[in-house]
Scaffold this motif. Structure first.
Motif, PDB file in Angstrom:
ATOM      1  N   UNK A 294       0.810  -1.223   0.000  1.00  0.00           N
ATOM      2  CA  UNK A 294       0.000   0.000   0.000  1.00  0.00           C
ATOM      3  C   UNK A 294       0.842   1.273   0.000  1.00  0.00           C
ATOM      4  N   UNK A 295       2.158   1.137   0.205  1.00  0.00           N
ATOM      5  CA  UNK A 295       3.001   2.321   0.086  1.00  0.00           C
ATOM      6  C   UNK A 295       2.976   2.908  -1.312  1.00  0.00           C
ATOM      7  N   UNK A 296       2.659   2.084  -2.308  1.00  0.00           N
ATOM      8  CA  UNK A 296       2.569   2.568  -3.689  1.00  0.00           C
ATOM      9  C   UNK A 296       1.297   3.378  -3.880  1.00  0.00           C
ATOM     10  N   UNK A 297       0.164   2.793  -3.558  1.00  0.00           N
ATOM     11  CA  UNK A 297      -1.115   3.465  -3.820  1.00  0.00           C
ATOM     12  C   UNK A 297      -1.376   4.612  -2.848  1.00  0.00           C
ATOM     13  N   UNK A 298      -0.710   4.624  -1.688  1.00  0.00           N
ATOM     14  CA  UNK A 298      -0.941   5.684  -0.706  1.00  0.00           C
ATOM     15  C   UNK A 298       0.087   6.800  -0.795  1.00  0.00           C
ATOM     16  N   UNK A 299       0.941   6.771  -1.809  1.00  0.00           N
ATOM     17  CA  UNK A 299       1.854   7.892  -2.037  1.00  0.00           C
ATOM     18  C   UNK A 299       1.044   9.108  -2.463  1.00  0.00           C
ATOM     19  N   UNK A 300       1.240  10.232  -1.777  1.00  0.00           N
ATOM     20  CA  UNK A 300       0.451  11.442  -2.044  1.00  0.00           C
ATOM     21  C   UNK A 300       1.311  12.541  -2.665  1.00  0.00           C
ATOM     22  N   UNK A 301       0.659  13.397  -3.417  1.00  0.00           N
ATOM     23  CA  UNK A 301       1.334  14.584  -3.917  1.00  0.00           C
ATOM     24  C   UNK A 301       1.110  15.731  -2.939  1.00  0.00           C
ATOM     25  N   UNK A 302       1.556  16.923  -3.298  1.00  0.00           N
ATOM     26  CA  UNK A 302       1.448  18.059  -2.376  1.00  0.00           C
ATOM     27  C   UNK A 302       0.001  18.445  -2.101  1.00  0.00           C
ATOM     28  N   UNK A 303      -0.903  18.085  -3.007  1.00  0.00           N
ATOM     29  CA  UNK A 303      -2.322  18.387  -2.795  1.00  0.00           C
ATOM     30  C   UNK A 303      -3.039  17.295  -2.013  1.00  0.00           C
ATOM     31  N   UNK A 304      -2.323  16.218  -1.676  1.00  0.00           N
ATOM     32  CA  UNK A 304      -2.928  15.132  -0.920  1.00  0.00           C
ATOM     33  C   UNK A 304      -3.565  14.057  -1.764  1.00  0.00           C
ATOM     34  N   UNK A 305      -3.384  14.114  -3.079  1.00  0.00           N
ATOM     35  CA  UNK A 305      -3.998  13.112  -3.960  1.00  0.00           C
ATOM     36  C   UNK A 305      -3.130  11.853  -4.013  1.00  0.00           C
ATOM     37  N   UNK A 306      -3.785  10.691  -4.007  1.00  0.00           N
ATOM     38  CA  UNK A 306      -3.068   9.418  -4.068  1.00  0.00           C
ATOM     39  C   UNK A 306      -2.497   9.181  -5.466  1.00  0.00           C
ATOM     40  N   UNK A 307      -1.458   8.358  -5.507  1.00  0.00           N
ATOM     41  CA  UNK A 307      -0.845   8.008  -6.781  1.00  0.00           C
ATOM     42  C   UNK A 307      -1.824   7.171  -7.611  1.00  0.00           C
ATOM     43  N   UNK A 308      -2.100   7.564  -8.857  1.00  0.00           N
ATOM     44  CA  UNK A 308      -3.072   6.830  -9.696  1.00  0.00           C
ATOM     45  C   UNK A 308      -2.433   5.593 -10.329  1.00  0.00           C
ATOM     46  N   UNK A 309      -2.312   4.534  -9.551  1.00  0.00           N
ATOM     47  CA  UNK A 309      -1.587   3.355 -10.022  1.00  0.00           C
ATOM     48  C   UNK A 309      -2.236   2.725 -11.245  1.00  0.00           C
ATOM     49  N   UNK A 310      -3.555   2.590 -11.241  1.00  0.00           N
ATOM     50  CA  UNK A 310      -4.228   1.935 -12.366  1.00  0.00           C
ATOM     51  C   UNK A 310      -4.007   2.721 -13.658  1.00  0.00           C
ATOM     52  N   UNK A 311      -4.095   4.044 -13.571  1.00  0.00           N
ATOM     53  CA  UNK A 311      -3.858   4.876 -14.758  1.00  0.00           C
ATOM     54  C   UNK A 311      -2.422   4.738 -15.231  1.00  0.00           C
ATOM     55  N   UNK A 312      -1.489   4.770 -14.269  1.00  0.00           N
ATOM     56  CA  UNK A 312      -0.084   4.599 -14.632  1.00  0.00           C
ATOM     57  C   UNK A 312       0.130   3.247 -15.312  1.00  0.00           C
ATOM     58  N   UNK A 313      -0.447   2.182 -14.744  1.00  0.00           N
ATOM     59  CA  UNK A 313      -0.252   0.845 -15.300  1.00  0.00           C
ATOM     60  C   UNK A 313      -0.806   0.732 -16.706  1.00  0.00           C
ATOM     61  N   UNK A 314      -1.929   1.392 -16.968  1.00  0.00           N
ATOM     62  CA  UNK A 314      -2.515   1.340 -18.309  1.00  0.00           C
ATOM     63  C   UNK A 314      -1.563   1.935 -19.343  1.00  0.00           C
ATOM     64  N   UNK A 315      -0.786   2.935 -18.918  1.00  0.00           N
ATOM     65  CA  UNK A 315       0.112   3.615 -19.856  1.00  0.00           C
ATOM     66  C   UNK A 315       1.533   3.062 -19.828  1.00  0.00           C
ATOM     67  N   UNK A 316       1.981   2.564 -18.664  1.00  0.00           N
ATOM     68  CA  UNK A 316       3.405   2.253 -18.484  1.00  0.00           C
ATOM     69  C   UNK A 316       3.715   0.778 -18.276  1.00  0.00           C
TER      70      UNK A 316
END
Length: 365
Positions: A306-328
């Motif tokens: 969960x350290x991957x999906x719970x990584x936040x940006x400065x605005x507090x938004x979680x890392x979009x893993x599914x979107x990243x995986x679709x592209x990368x």
């Protein structure tokens, strides 16, 4: 003669790697030039005690002593030649500072040696807990990623390992909720139990029960304290050497992602088991059920904590893993995980505040 040549070569190599090591010499030269260029009423040479103090932070004891004594002797000679008697006191101050600096250098080196020993032990601990996963095994190409949130730490609360068994290639990835040495103890117990039970359990349900039994039975000895405050989520995966079906079993762990025919799917389970070491605390224990899914050549699987999906940006938004995986999640496993690490650093602004573990698996044939 050879020893001096060797020392000189090592010194040159160190300076090339870290030019800051030259700063005591540069400071000495700068003070000498300023002393030569400025009027006598500006005693720039009295700044020389700073030279051995700086050397103590960078150099070993003997070079620190030599540089300080050279500065003291040079200033003393200048004071005698120019009849500048106050400079003699400055030369004496340089000598006193040099002795203190040499002792400080000695203490620094002792601490650096102790730190090196601690890191050696940590490296050995990591090799025992997180044995390297082979890059390829059977029909699979595999890569792993492990990043600790604590600076300079070698191991954290996340864990993973692999076993090549008669039932297929079995993997586990997990995350201990607790922190510090108790969390490491739980991770070590889970991995030790998995490495033994993976070759004996006939299916993933039985394997999960073996892991749960280990923690419930020996939890007090493994990590004393409240069991509800120290548990582990885990995901078990079984991929046969032959065939086109694989199986996952979740113990409260985030679901893996699968890229298949250009699409990314979340392989959730309708009936997951509770996290390890919590099953015995529940009034009605849910054993959980495995999920079988198609896993064919060209398919890629991403396991993560969960350290991957719970990584936040400065605005507090979680890392979009599914979107990243679709592209990368289209490159080989090693490159995919490198891209994932880079994406997490970018998303967090280089401020990863949780342990991260991930495994990418590509079925090649």
């Amino acid at each position: 003669m050879e020893s001096f040549v060797g020392l000189g070569a090592r010194w040159v190599s160190r300076v090339r790697q870290d030019p800051v090591l030259l700063s005591p010499l540069l400071l000495t030269g700068l003070i000498a030039v300023l002393e030569w260029l400025t009027p006598p009423e500006m005693p720039i040479a009295r700044l020389l005690p700073a030279v051995p103090a700086l050397a103590a932070a960078l150099w070993p004891v003997v070079p620190t002593l030599v540089l300080g004594l050279v500065c003291a002797a040079g200033l003393a000679a200048y004071a005698v030649i120019s009849s500048d008697h106050p400079s003699l006191f400055s030369a004496g101050a340089i000598g006193a500072v040099t002795l203190a600096a040499a002792y400080a250098s000695h203490l620094r080196l002792q601490r650096e040696d102790a730190l090196a020993e601690v890191r050696t032990v940590a490296d050995a601990t990591q090799k025992v807990l997180l044995r390297p996963i082979p890059r390829s095994i059977g029909p699979l190409e595999i890569a792993s990623l492990y990043v600790t949130a604590t600076p300079h730490a070698r191991v954290g609360g996340d864990f993973f390992t692999l076993a090549d068994t008669q039932y297929g290639i079995r993997l586990i990835i997990g995350d201990v909720r607790g922190k510090g040495l108790p969390a490491l103890a739980v991770a070590a117990a889970v991995l030790g139990s998995f490495r033994e039970a993976a070759h004996e359990a006939t299916d993933l349900t039985q394997l999960a029960e073996r892991l749960e039994t280990t923690l419930v039975r020996d939890g007090g000895g493994i990590a004393p304290g409240d069991p509800s405050e120290l548990f582990a989520t885990a995901l078990l995966v079984e991929i046969p050497q032959h065939g086109s079906q694989a199986t996952i079993f979740s113990c409260g762990h985030p679901p893996p992602l699968q890229r298949r025919k250009g699409n990314v799917d979340i392989l959730g389970t309708d009936d997951p088991a509770p996290p390890l070491n919590l099953g015995g605390l529940l009034a009605t224990r849910t054993p959980g059920r495995p999920r079988r899914f198609a896993f064919q050549p060209g398919d890629q699987l991403l396991l993560y904590t969960d350290g991957v999906t719970e990584t936040r940006d400065t605005a507090g938004s979680f890392f979009p893993l599914a979107t990243w995986a679709q592209e990368q999640l289209t490159t080989p496993p090693r490159q995919a995980l490198k891209n994932l690490h880079d994406a997490l650093l970018t998303h967090s602004g280089n401020n990863l505040n949780d342990d991260i573990a991930a495994i990418a698996i590509l079925k090649t044939n």
